[in-house]
Write an enzyme that holds these catalytic residues in place. Structure first.
Site, PDB file in Angstrom:
ATOM      1  N   ASP A  29     -60.972 -51.979  29.478  1.00  0.00           N
ATOM      2  CA  ASP A  29     -61.099 -51.934  30.795  1.00  0.00           C
ATOM      3  C   ASP A  29     -62.635 -51.989  31.548  1.00  0.00           C
ATOM      4  O   ASP A  29     -63.452 -51.960  30.010  1.00  0.00           O
ATOM      5  CB  ASP A  29     -60.764 -50.958  31.505  1.00  0.00           C
ATOM      6  CG  ASP A  29     -61.498 -51.099  33.046  1.00  0.00           C
ATOM      7  OD1 ASP A  29     -60.138 -51.990  33.350  1.00  0.00           O
ATOM      8  OD2 ASP A  29     -62.185 -49.759  33.216  1.00  0.00           O
TER       9      ASP A  29
ATOM     10  N   GLU B 261     -61.740 -57.159  29.079  1.00  0.00           N
ATOM     11  CA  GLU B 261     -61.559 -57.444  31.038  1.00  0.00           C
ATOM     12  C   GLU B 261     -62.701 -57.804  31.030  1.00  0.00           C
ATOM     13  O   GLU B 261     -63.749 -56.707  30.958  1.00  0.00           O
ATOM     14  CB  GLU B 261     -60.925 -56.472  31.571  1.00  0.00           C
ATOM     15  CG  GLU B 261     -60.800 -56.899  33.224  1.00  0.00           C
ATOM     16  CD  GLU B 261     -61.420 -55.386  34.186  1.00  0.00           C
ATOM     17  OE1 GLU B 261     -61.093 -55.528  35.109  1.00  0.00           O
ATOM     18  OE2 GLU B 261     -61.955 -54.751  33.821  1.00  0.00           O
TER      19      GLU B 261
END
Length: 678
Positions: A304, A374
């Protein structure tokens, strides 16, 4: 009675009694041996007497003397040698063929390439205990849903122990499960259940920051030696941040801590302090967390917000997008160029080390550990492509491709082709693409484009080369819900940016709470008002539903080698239609995908010489489509998608290389029904 050989006549005669030379006196041994050598007659010397010998013929169980007598004869020796050399030649041929097949065979596709990835937002997927919030046991109850969709890779958003200021992205303990979602035993059962069904589990890994309740932060703010520099602390005065850096959620990314008497840095909420990845001990601790979950058996990680992991140490102000804007009005991430807080030097070294660690767990066949990053870099797509790694240094298997999320902005065939080509034309050669049309941070596509286009968008997602990613509910066309109470911290800062509408509970059936929960006190977010008609149970019974179309295309994508490994070639785009071909060298079967993102229209492809005059309909998103189309008159309605199949020996990509792309290139050999490198 025994057989003895007459050395003069080369014959054999019967002799009474038995001789056992093993019992001769030692004194006679040497002489006996010498006499035996003198009396030995080679087989060849008996050849002349072959015609006269009729007493004994070869027979089963013959003694050595008879066997040796005949084994050297040409009529026995020649077939034996021919058979021997035939065996040698066949063995060498098989070895050479095996080596050739191995050398020429293309690499096998890994599990993350052959299946869509399905994102589960655990709060909203299935509630098993009636508290109105989804949990791990609820996910386990619904594993059959993934099997029905032919999906084998499940990415589960965070379920770590957390104060839930950002719904799990503020982690208090990376090695524990939050009680809201269950226990570690529940996780172990979920993982075992998934593996028993052939499903893979991808975890959300959040390296950039922790919760301010994390033990590390509490020790760091008290200047405990080992943890003192685990976070980014800077001298400042309360109310006066050290520079103009702003948080993703708005306002300054610096917060004064009275316990330590310094400001700490946070790129998200003030309750999410950034870790200091310039401290080797932080890297070690975060690497240990990766090992913890890999040892448990998880199959991969979604990394993330990786572009936020490092910041410049000089702390200079970042340049304003609008130089004339008063500095005091700079309070959103889009007001600044993030030259000093995004994608800093050293970031990719950390990620490549993690990739190497994951490879240590990937040695067992079928247990490859997947890594996706990401990093939405907007117009700076070249930064996103760096996450693929270098030719000799692995990094992520891919970074999420969020560009199709912009499809509703100016929706058209031209726009669709533009966004697809944006990724394909920038992707390093030979790498594997991926496609995302929804996630927990972006409004649902069905609400942005309208229900008419949902099926066409899913067809686009599942017929492009690469790995499609599906956000829960997209397989049934769930829409945004106007929630009664905003819970998203981003929405509390700016209600127009709330992410709650796309996070509402999954709609399973027409029961109260859409089958998501048995709660009598409501659910954590409102249920969609259309749940009685838009749900899994209803759509299973409708052969032309969004759900059944998704399942049909998902199965086709996995089973058909053209869809998995074939070329992608653009052949048409206009304001209404985007059309492309999927083909494979050596295979006469090919597909034409025609997607209408505009109004009702007729598309004339008669100028495409590589297409035959007639094309058969394999899949249509609408009922009532004809069984075939002429290429000069392909009629599509608003939001319709067509998957047309045809046979041809001509290849479009050979004459239009600038319009075509392939990742795992392979050719088909029909004679052996195999793929080979070409």
């Amino acid at each position: 009675m025994s057989l003895t050989k007459d050395p003069q006549s080369c014959g054999m005669e019967l002799k009474e009694g038995m001789e056992n030379r093993g019992f001769q006196e030692d004194s006679q041994s040497e002489g006996s041996t010498r006499r035996a050598q003198e009396q030995h007659v080679p087989v060849e010397s008996c050849a002349a007497g072959e015609e006269s010998y009729t007493q004994i013929r070869p027979y089963a169980g013959m003694p050595k003397e008879v066997l040796l007598l005949y084994s050297g004869k040409a009529r026995y020796k020649l077939p034996r040698e021919i058979l021997f050399w035939l065996i040698v030649a066949c063995t060498l041929t098989l070895v050479a063929l095996t080596i050739t097949v191995i050398v020429l065979s293309p690499p096998c596709l890994s599990w993350w390439q052959t299946t869509p990835v399905y994102q589960v937002y655990p709060r909203s997927f299935k509630d098993s205990n009636g508290d109105g919030v989804g949990d791990l046991k609820g996910i386990k109850e619904k594993l059959s849903h993934f099997r029905d969709l032919n999906i084998k890779a499940i990415w589960i958003s965070p379920f770590y122990k957390s104060p839930m200021k950002d719904f799990g992205y503020d982690v208090e303990d990376f090695t524990d499960v939050d009680p809201l979602f269950g226990t570690m035993a529940d996780f172990d059962e979920l993982l075992a259940g998934m593996h028993s069904m052939g499903l893979k589990l991808i975890m959300d890994y959040i390296p950039n920051h922790t919760s301010d309740k994390h033990r590390w932060f509490q020790l760091s703010r008290n200047r405990t030696d080992y943890y003192s520099d685990f976070y980014i602390w800077v001298n400042c005065t309360e109310g006066t941040p050290p520079n103009n850096w702003v948080s993703v959620f708005g306002n300054s990314s610096w917060t004064y801590d009275p316990v330590r008497g310094q400001c700490y840095f946070h790129q998200f909420l003030k309750e999410q302090p950034d870790l200091n990845f310039r401290n080797p001990d932080v890297i070690k601790e975060m690497t240990d967390i990766i090992h913890f979950w890999l040892k448990k058996g998880v199959d991969g990680f979604r990394m993330d917000a990786v572009k936020h992991m490092l910041e410049a140490t000089h702390l200079r102000n970042e340049p304003q997008v609008d130089p004339n804007k008063p500095p005091e009005d700079v309070n959103t991430e889009f007001d600044l160029y993030h030259d000093y807080t995004y994608t800093q030097v050293g970031l990719h070294d950390i990620l490549r080390k993690w990739r190497a660690d994951m490879d240590e767990y990937s040695r067992e066949p079928g247990r490859y550990r997947f890594m996706v990053t990401e990093s939405y870099d907007y117009e700076e797509i070249e930064k996103t492509m760096i996450y693929y790694g270098a030719p000799f240094v692995k990094e992520a298997d891919f970074s999420f491709n969020f560009y199709l999320l912009d499809l509703p902005d100016g929706l058209s065939g031209v726009r669709a082709k533009e966004l697809v080509d944006l990724w394909m034309s920038n992707m390093p050669e030979g790498k594997w693409p991926n496609w995302v049309v929804g996630n927990h941070d972006k409004p649902r596509m069905s609400s942005r484009t309208g229900q008419k286009y949902v099926k066409a968008i899913n067809m686009l997602l599942l017929t492009l080369p690469g790995t499609p990613t599906t956000y829960y509910g997209e397989e049934i066309g769930m829409e945004n819900v106007n929630v009664s109470v905003i819970q998203d911290p981003f929405g509390k800062f700016d209600p127009t940016k709330s992410r709650d509408p796309q996070r509402t509970p999954m709609q399973w059936n027409s029961d109260p709470n859409a089958g998501f929960s048995d709660s009598k006190n409501g659910t954590w977010l409102d249920i969609g008002p259309n749940y009685e008609t838009v749900n899994v149970e209803v759509q299973k019974a409708d052969s032309f539903s969004v759900l059944n179309l998704y399942r049909q295309l998902s199965v086709l994508r996995e089973k058909d080698v053209v869809m998995l490994r074939g070329w992608l070639c653009y052949i048409w785009e206009d304001l209404n239609v985007f059309a492309f071909v999927r083909e494979l060298d050596g295979l006469n079967r090919a597909f034409l995908v025609v997607l209408n993102f505009g109004e009702d229209t007729v598309t004339d492809l008669s100028s495409i010489a590589e297409l035959p005059d007639h094309l058969s309909v394999r899949v249509s998103t609408l009922t009532g489509a004809p069984a075939s189309f002429r290429k000069s008159e392909i009629k599509t309605s608003k939001g319709q998608g067509l998957l047309l199949q045809y046979s041809t020996s001509q290849r479009f990509h050979t004459g239009h290389s600038s319009q075509c792309y392939v990742s795992e290139k392979a050719c088909y050999m029909s004679a052996l029904d195999i793929l080979y490198k070409c």
